[in-house]
Scaffold this active site. Structure first.
Site, PDB file in Angstrom:
ATOM      1  N   HIS A 157       0.018  10.397  -0.078  1.00 39.69           N
ATOM      2  CA  HIS A 157      -1.048   9.627   0.594  1.00 39.69           C
ATOM      3  C   HIS A 157      -1.616  10.372   1.798  1.00 39.69           C
ATOM      4  O   HIS A 157      -1.900   9.780   2.839  1.00 39.69           O
ATOM      5  CB  HIS A 157      -0.534   8.245   1.025  1.00 39.69           C
ATOM      6  CG  HIS A 157      -0.167   7.367  -0.127  1.00 39.69           C
ATOM      7  ND1 HIS A 157      -1.089   6.642  -0.840  1.00 39.69           N
ATOM      8  CD2 HIS A 157       1.026   7.113  -0.710  1.00 39.69           C
ATOM      9  CE1 HIS A 157      -0.477   5.977  -1.810  1.00 39.69           C
ATOM     10  NE2 HIS A 157       0.799   6.255  -1.759  1.00 39.69           N
ATOM     11  N   ASN A 177      -0.420  -0.877  -2.806  1.00 36.47           N
ATOM     12  CA  ASN A 177      -1.349  -0.040  -3.568  1.00 36.47           C
ATOM     13  C   ASN A 177      -2.496  -0.903  -4.082  1.00 36.47           C
ATOM     14  O   ASN A 177      -2.480  -2.128  -3.945  1.00 36.47           O
ATOM     15  CB  ASN A 177      -0.628   0.598  -4.760  1.00 36.47           C
ATOM     16  CG  ASN A 177       0.228   1.793  -4.356  1.00 36.47           C
ATOM     17  OD1 ASN A 177      -0.130   2.556  -3.462  1.00 36.47           O
ATOM     18  ND2 ASN A 177       1.348   1.952  -5.015  1.00 36.47           N
ATOM     19  N   TYR A 194      10.171   5.342   4.580  1.00 33.65           N
ATOM     20  CA  TYR A 194       8.899   5.366   5.314  1.00 33.65           C
ATOM     21  C   TYR A 194       9.135   5.599   6.806  1.00 33.65           C
ATOM     22  O   TYR A 194       8.500   6.464   7.416  1.00 33.65           O
ATOM     23  CB  TYR A 194       8.093   4.081   5.047  1.00 33.65           C
ATOM     24  CG  TYR A 194       7.325   4.212   3.765  1.00 33.65           C
ATOM     25  CD1 TYR A 194       7.979   4.437   2.556  1.00 33.65           C
ATOM     26  CD2 TYR A 194       5.942   4.168   3.735  1.00 33.65           C
ATOM     27  CE1 TYR A 194       7.289   4.603   1.374  1.00 33.65           C
ATOM     28  CE2 TYR A 194       5.241   4.337   2.548  1.00 33.65           C
ATOM     29  CZ  TYR A 194       5.926   4.548   1.383  1.00 33.65           C
ATOM     30  OH  TYR A 194       5.232   4.727   0.205  1.00 33.65           O
TER      31      TYR A 194
END
Ligand code: NDP
Length: 485
Positions: A55, A127, A337
């Site tokens: 991303h 998403n 993350y």
């Protein structure tokens, strides 16, 4: 004319000359004492931070979440109180391309949201599709390697992608969406967002409900065909950036209808599919989506780097009244993350203004690179450990979510054994009209260019199990493509 602002060094002193370096004589050489020259060059060398491993190419904006429905019977989270307006940030991205990649590429889009709630930041890092390619994060690094460049050719590899997908039938649902019209939206405004994972909600009574979050575009779905995108990329690589920035600048604020699907906790043992499996949706007829609000993007960032590149979204950020679920992918993302942000931005990345909660932050984390002592001061220097006798911050039991019953023996369970990877894809395939099916077939044929026949045959075997027309359609599209050469 307004008064001119004085240019200063980073230490605040006035800069007498920003045009000429200090030299011994007009021809040079340059003196090493010209610290401002060295400072400018050193800063330039450090202007880039590691781009996101996935991303990397993204566009973002600020906005607001307005709650219009009432789900307070399911959750105590203040963000869901009817009428609440919560400032938020959104970032929308492609997965595979690097920071300079073209926007109009066929790829899943990241749909990352940060809600600055009165009880802390709640991040939903989803998403534009409700499912994902893998269901066990053990396979996530392998999957991403197939999306990135081949080590020898330094090129993307269709063979690697289809090899992995054809050996991983759980990817079929997401692959079908990716190769359908929704795999190439014209920009970030004309697509849905999905929290994708199953999360939980819990209320004041300590009852838990499983939940899926959906963000339905109010601009309508719009997509490019492969041919249209190919032409567009020749004229601009920034089509999504341009579209969102210009829409917001001209006051055309994009909006999404926010919906939830709610499942009573005990239902999770009864559904024919695992409701915590990221490769599955919850059929709408079983769990109808409920409207709960509107999300609007209405302010462009003033500084892309500070507000979008340094934005750090993590599914680990939840608030009281919202919880995780046993979803294996979610469990892994809770770690990975935040870890990516520590690596990319630094240990104290949540002190960067765009990541900083609007509510007070008090904790006992100390020191480390870039700690500004800003976001988490106890304002009480003696209370730098816990427990303490100096009135330092203490836990709040009301933020404790209800206990979750877990059962089973610890083992590496085969997640493919007995799992139906086909029928939800069949339901999707049956939704497509003939034109959509034809585009699906030809998009797959394009994406299979150069892939060895044995891998194509293996993948066709999966399409066959979804629907014989799916396999036949792709086979014919591949043949047509070969013959047209
Ligand atoms: P429904 O007919 O009730 O729902 C179908 C949903 O599919 C629509 O509401 C829409 O979701 C989505 N959809 C419609 N056209 C397309 C398209 N061209 N490409 C991708 N998605 C489309 O049936 P089910 O709930 O049983 O779902 C059937 C299949 O639809 C699923 O197997 C899944 O593949 C797909 N789907 C289901 C979603 C869900 O949460 N149940 C969400 C998205 C897709 P939306 O309103 O979100 O646009």
């Amino acid at each position: 004319m307004s008064e001119r602002i004085t240019l200063t060094t980073t230490a605040g002193a006035a800069v007498p000359d920003n045009q000429n370096s200090i030299t011994a004589g007009p021809r040079g050489p340059v003196l090493i004492q010209d610290y401002q020259l060295l400072e400018k060059l050193a800063h330039q060398n450090r202007e880039r931070i590691p781009e996101r491993t996935v991303h990397a190419k993204g566009v973002g904006a600020h906005g607001v979440l307005k709650i219009t429905g009432d789900i307070t019977r399911y959750t105590k989270a203040a963000v869901f109180k009817p009428g609440t307006e919560t400032p938020m940030l959104g970032r929308f991205s492609t997965v595979a391309g690097e920071r300079g990649a073209a926007d109009a590429e066929r790829d899943v889009r990241g749909f990352a949201l940060k809600f600055y709630t009165s009880e802390g930041n709640w991040d939903l890092v989803g998403n534009n599709t409700p499912v994902f390619f893998v269901r066990d994060a053990y396979k996530f690094p392998d999957f991403i390697h197939t999306q990135k460049r081949h080590p020898r050719t330094n090129l993307r590899s269709n063979t690697a992608q289809w090899d992995f997908w054809s050996l991983s039938p759980e990817s079929l649902h997401q692959v079908t969406i990716l190769m359908s019209d929704r795999g190439l939206p014209i920009d970030t405004m004309h697509m849905n967002g999905y929290g994708s994972h199953t999360y939980s909600l819990w209320n004041e009574k300590g009852e838990r409900f499983w939940v899926k979050f959906h963000f339905k575009t109010m601009q309508g779905h719009k997509f490019y065909t492969n041919a249209e995108a190919k032409e567009l990329v020749g004229t601009t690589r920034e089509s999504s950036q341009e579209a969102l920035y210009n829409a917001i600048e001209s006051g055309n604020f994009p909006r999404w209808k926010v919906q939830v699907q709610i499942m009573p906790e005990a239902d999770a043992d009864k559904t024919p599919y695992n409701p915590f499996d990221l490769t599955k949706v919850w059929p709408h007829k079983d769990y109808p989506p409920m409207d709960i609000g509107i999300m609007e993007l209405n302010r462009n960032p003033d500084d892309y780097f500070a507000e979008i590149e340094e934005a750090a979204f993590s599914p680990s950020n939840i608030v009281p009244g919202i919880g995780y679920s046993p979803d294996k992918m979610l469990q892994a993302r809770i770690f990975s993350y935040a870890d990516a942000h520590r690596y990319r931005l630094g240990t104290h990345y949540e002190q960067i203004p765009v990541n900083k909660p609007l509510c007070p932050v008090h904790n006992y984390h100390r020191d480390g690179q870039m700690n500004t002592y800003g976001g988490h001061s106890t304002n009480n220097v003696d209370a730098y450990y816990e427990p303490n006798s100096f009135n330092g911050p203490v836990e709040d039991k009301s933020a404790q979510e209800p206990p979750l019953k877990i059962s089973g023996d610890a083992y590496r369970y085969d997640h493919r054994a007995g799992n139906d990877d086909y029928s939800q894809v069949t339901a999707l395939f049956n939704l497509f009209d003939q034109d959509q099916k034809n585009r699906l077939f030809s998009n797959i044929a394009d994406a299979m260019e150069g892939v060895p026949d044995f891998i194509i045959e293996r993948q066709l075997g999966h399409f066959e199990k979804v629907h014989p027309d799916y396999a036949a359609g792709v086979r014919a599209a591949i043949k047509r493509k070969k013959e047209s050469k």
